[in-house]
Design a protein around this motif. Structure first.
Motif, PDB file in Angstrom:
ATOM      1  N   LYS A 122      -8.524  -4.162  -8.210  1.00 60.39           N
ATOM      2  CA  LYS A 122      -7.731  -4.649  -8.283  1.00 60.39           C
ATOM      3  C   LYS A 122      -6.960  -5.248  -7.117  1.00 60.39           C
ATOM      4  CE  LYS A 122      -4.120  -1.912  -9.022  1.00 60.39           C
ATOM      5  NZ  LYS A 122      -2.992  -1.251  -9.567  1.00 60.39           N
ATOM      6  N   GLN A 123      -7.481  -4.812  -5.552  1.00 62.27           N
ATOM      7  CA  GLN A 123      -6.820  -4.970  -4.547  1.00 62.27           C
ATOM      8  C   GLN A 123      -7.967  -4.203  -3.337  1.00 62.27           C
ATOM      9  OE1 GLN A 123      -3.064  -3.444  -4.348  1.00 62.27           O
ATOM     10  NE2 GLN A 123      -3.529  -1.342  -3.275  1.00 62.27           N
ATOM     11  N   ALA A 124      -7.722  -5.003  -2.184  1.00 59.54           N
ATOM     12  CA  ALA A 124      -8.449  -3.877  -1.396  1.00 59.54           C
ATOM     13  C   ALA A 124      -8.506  -2.690  -0.698  1.00 59.54           C
ATOM     14  CB  ALA A 124      -9.003  -5.140  -0.250  1.00 59.54           C
ATOM     15  N   GLY A 125      -8.995  -2.128  -0.736  1.00 56.84           N
ATOM     16  CA  GLY A 125      -8.648  -0.375  -0.138  1.00 56.84           C
ATOM     17  C   GLY A 125      -9.911  -0.046  -0.244  1.00 56.84           C
ATOM     18  N   SER A 126      -9.796   2.069  -0.089  1.00 52.35           N
ATOM     19  CA  SER A 126     -10.483   2.752  -0.252  1.00 52.35           C
ATOM     20  C   SER A 126     -11.361   3.387  -1.242  1.00 52.35           C
ATOM     21  CB  SER A 126      -9.834   4.203   0.443  1.00 52.35           C
ATOM     22  OG  SER A 126     -10.840   4.921  -0.266  1.00 52.35           O
ATOM     23  N   TRP A 127     -11.872   3.279  -1.512  1.00 48.04           N
ATOM     24  CA  TRP A 127     -13.217   3.702  -2.531  1.00 48.04           C
ATOM     25  C   TRP A 127     -12.059   5.053  -3.373  1.00 48.04           C
ATOM     26  CZ3 TRP A 127     -18.017   1.869  -4.791  1.00 48.04           C
ATOM     27  CH2 TRP A 127     -18.685   2.066  -6.705  1.00 48.04           C
ATOM     28  N   ALA A 128     -11.464   6.358  -2.624  1.00 47.56           N
ATOM     29  CA  ALA A 128     -10.992   6.639  -3.274  1.00 47.56           C
ATOM     30  C   ALA A 128      -9.950   6.977  -3.848  1.00 47.56           C
ATOM     31  CB  ALA A 128     -11.481   8.424  -2.432  1.00 47.56           C
TER      32      ALA A 128
END
Length: 266
Positions: free
Chosen positions: A204-210
């Motif tokens: 949905k957006q950039a970020g951490s896998w977790a």
């Protein structure tokens, strides 16, 4: 009584080693040669056209070989190779001009121009929207006697392909032996993310896998999920799990302390 003398003229043409010579001989009534003359000609060039079959205005390269002198084309151009773009089927002549030869050896080559008829192609889908990773049937018609080629690389009036984009655009093109495009049509299929185990999970957006907020379903992928990356996802100091990874517009960044495990390497 008057006596009349008659002379007979014989012309003998021989071709040897891809060159031709012209022998003109005159004989009297007694069968004796009264005079003869030999005129040599230059070599007869070998011609080729690439391609031999073209669309109107499409370029074709004409090549002449086997001439030790200069090639003069019927187009007015000179050289062993020229480019032509005929609008209709045309014969081209090449003459071999060699120093000391009384006549020029010549040959002809033809470029066949095939007019490509344009058709109104129609492309449709069995359903307008499917879950990402699910197959959809596509249909195209309106290509009489031709072959329909799809942007997926598949061929035929009916194909099945899996959808891995939220807006998947597929192109169908009518082709034939000498015509690459006799009409095209497009069909659009919507792809939706699934939230159940085993579905294709979309970023949905950039970020951490977790981080659940990175994913469209607000849950972190598991080992049975296909993952479609449309954003930059990081794996720093953590482990990630997925069945497979599909890269669209996204990237995966990880460090030595972060690992991604998929079904392929488990």
């Amino acid at each position: 009584m008057r006596e009349y003398l008659f002379a007979f003229v014989f012309i003998i043409i021989s071709i040897t080693s891809n060159s031709q010579s012209l022998l003109i001989a005159e004989y009297d009534l007694n069968g004796n040669v009264s005079s003869k003359q030999t005129k040599g000609s230059s070599s007869i060039p070998e011609l080729s056209a690439n391609p031999e079959n073209t669309n109107p205005g499409q370029a074709s390269v004409l090549t002449a070989t086997g001439c030790a002198g200069t090639i003069q084309w019927s187009t007015g151009q000179t050289g062993n190779s020229i480019t032509v773009s005929p609008l209709s089927s045309t014969h081209y002549t090449a003459e071999c001009i060699e120093s000391g030869c009384g006549a020029n050896g010549f040959e002809r080559v033809k470029v066949n121009v095939i007019a490509c008829e344009v058709y109104t192609l129609t492309a449709i889908t069995a359903v307008a929207s499917v879950k990402l990773g699910q197959p959809v049937s596509l249909f195209a018609y309106g290509c009489p006697g031709g072959i329909i080629k799809w942007s997926t690389g598949q061929v035929g009036g009916q194909i099945s392909t899996k959808v891995y984009e939220t807006t998947a655009i597929y192109k169908a093109t009518c082709t034939s032996e000498f015509c690459d495009d006799q009409g095209s049509a497009y069909v659009i299929v919507g792809g939706t993310t699934g939230c159940a185990n085993g579905d294709v999970l979309l970023t949905k957006q950039a970020g951490s896998w977790a981080d659940p907020a990175t994913w469209a379903c607000n849950r972190v992928p598991g080992i049975n999920d296909e993952v479609l990356l449309n954003h930059e996802v990081t794996l720093y100091g953590i482990n990630g799990y997925a069945k497979t990874i599909i890269f669209k517009n996204g990237t995966l960044i990880y460090s030595d302390t972060g690992k991604l495990y998929t079904s392929a390497n488990n």
